[in-house]
Design an enzyme around this catalytic site. Sequence first.
Site, PDB file in Angstrom:
ATOM      1  N   SER A 226       0.182  67.613 -17.920  1.00 34.71           N
ATOM      2  CA  SER A 226       1.466  66.876 -17.500  1.00 34.71           C
ATOM      3  C   SER A 226       1.710  65.588 -18.366  1.00 34.71           C
ATOM      4  CB  SER A 226       1.333  66.547 -16.046  1.00 34.71           C
ATOM      5  OG  SER A 226       0.265  65.385 -15.884  1.00 34.71           O
TER       6      SER A 226
ATOM      7  N   HIS B 100       2.327  72.276 -13.427  1.00 29.70           N
ATOM      8  CA  HIS B 100       3.619  72.182 -14.347  1.00 29.70           C
ATOM      9  C   HIS B 100       3.901  73.448 -14.994  1.00 29.70           C
ATOM     10  CE1 HIS B 100       3.637  67.444 -13.962  1.00 29.70           C
ATOM     11  NE2 HIS B 100       2.557  67.771 -13.577  1.00 29.70           N
TER      12      HIS B 100
ATOM     13  N   LYS C 216       7.982  70.659  -8.438  1.00 26.14           N
ATOM     14  CA  LYS C 216       8.178  70.691  -9.831  1.00 26.14           C
ATOM     15  C   LYS C 216       9.164  71.825  -9.841  1.00 26.14           C
ATOM     16  CE  LYS C 216       4.476  67.808 -10.970  1.00 26.14           C
ATOM     17  NZ  LYS C 216       4.106  67.443  -9.732  1.00 26.14           N
TER      18      LYS C 216
END
Lengths: 404, 88
Positions: free
Chosen positions: A185, A213, A244
Site C-alpha cells: 500500500s 489493496h 477500499k
Amino acid sequence: MSISKRFAELEHIRSALNEADADPGRIVMERMLSATEAEIAGRRTILAGTNNYLGLTFEPGILEAAHQALCEQGSGTTGSRMANGSFASHVALERSFAEFYGMPAAMIFSTGYQANLGILTGLLRPGDKVMIDAHSHASIYDGCRLSGADFFPFRHNDPEDLRKRLRRLGDDARGALVVTEGLYSMLGDIAPLAELLAVTEEFGAYLMVDEAHSLGVYGEQGRGVTEAAGILDRVDFITGTFSKSLGSMGGYCVSRHEQLNLLRYGSRPYIFTASSSPANIAAAHWALDHIRSHPELRETLWSNVARLYGGLKELGCTLGAEPSPVVAVRVGSHDEAARIWNELLAAGVYVNLVVPPASPDGASLLRCSVSAGHSPEQIDTIVTAFGEAISRTAFAGACCSGQA
Amino acid sequence: MSTDTGDQYQEILQGLYGMLERFPTRNIDLQEQTDLVADMGLDSINVMELLQEIEDRFDIIVPLNVMSDVRTVQDLATQVQRLIRENS
C-alpha cells in the site's frame, strides 16, 4: 512507563507533526461532494489519497442497497455473531466471497484490520513459526504479536531471502505460515507471488496473501494479484477488506481449506466483536457483484493509473518501479514532503503524506491512490498541482532530479 | 559462566559492536549497557536491518518477538547466544 510519560511521548509526536505543519490527522472532509471530491478547509479538493480504487462509494446502486438494508434490518447488529447469531446477509456475503474465489470457505470480519488479526490469532499458537514480508501492514505484525507465535520478517519481496530463513528453521519450517501482501500500500509494488509460493511449497509451509489493496484491481476477474499470478488454487488463505475497492467497511478471508470455518470457534477478534452493520454488508455485497459484472471499471482505473504515472514521470518525479493504483512520489526529506503536501492541499489536491516510521524503508512519500472515479481532467489537475507544488518548494531540485 | 561460554559471549559482543557502529550512534561509546533505542536512537527499520545482519553473521534466525525483551546491547548478545545454543 507511567501513563503521564506515555501522554508526554505522544504529545512530543503531535507537536513535531504540528511544527512541521504535517499532521494528516488534522484533515477534515467537511462535505463529501463525490467519490473523488470533498470540501476541505472550505476548498473543493480532489481526493487522490482515499484508496477508493473503483470509485463506488456514491454509485446509486450501492446507496440503494445500503439504504434498503438499513430500513429492513436496522442500523446495527448490536453484538457478535457468536452471541447474537448471524444475519442472513452476513451468511449470504460469505457465500458470495467463497463462490467468487471458487473456494469452499469464507469468513467476514468487521474491519480489514480485524480480518488479519482474526486469522493470524485463530491459526497460530505460541511457539508456531511465521515468516512475514518486512513491509507487511501493521495488522499482520499485530496479529503475529497477539498470537504469541515466533515471527520472522524476510526481506521485502525476496523469495531467496524467504528460502534462506525457512531453511534456518529446520524441521519447524514444515507447517509454518508465510504471509505476504498482493499490492503493497505504501510503495505500490506487487509481490512475486508465484515465486514466493514455490518456496513456501518447497518447505511444506502455508501461504497467506493479504489482497486489501488489490481486490477488484488485479486479475482478469478482479480477484487480486493471486489471480493475476495464476495461483488461486494453491494459495491457502486470502484476506482483504471491504473498505477500499468495495467502498464499504469490513474484512474477509477465503480459503481452499474448508476448516477455515473452525476459526469461528477460536478466533477472539471474530468472537468478541460486533458483526458488521447491515448497511455495510449490503454495500459490500452490491460492490462485489458489481465488480464481477463490470470489468470496464478496471480498464478505466488502469487508464487513469497510466495517465497519472506518466504525467508525474514526465515531471521528473521519482516513482515506484512500475505503475499501479498506488503511485508514490519519493522525496528527499520529511520537511520537503510536508511542504509539497501543504502546497498540494492549497491547490485543492489531497494525497497521503507518508513519513518514517510509517513508510516501509525510511522514505518520505507523497502517496497517491488512483480511482476509476477520477476523470482524466482530474488526473491532469493532480499532475499540474504536483508540478507547481514542487517548483514552489525550495527543494525542487532534490525531488525532481531528472531520473525519469 | 564457563570460560567457553564467556569467550563465546565476548565474541558475540564484539561482533555486535562492529555491526552497531555502522548505525547512527549519536557519538556515544558503545557499551554492554547501551540502550539500543534510548541511547542509540535506533528506529524499527534499523532494528530490522540489524536483525537480518545478525542472522546472516551467526547463521541463526531471530524471532522479532524476542526483541520486546531486548533493551541493551547486553540483552541482545544474551539472546543471540541463546539462539546459537538452541540451534547447535
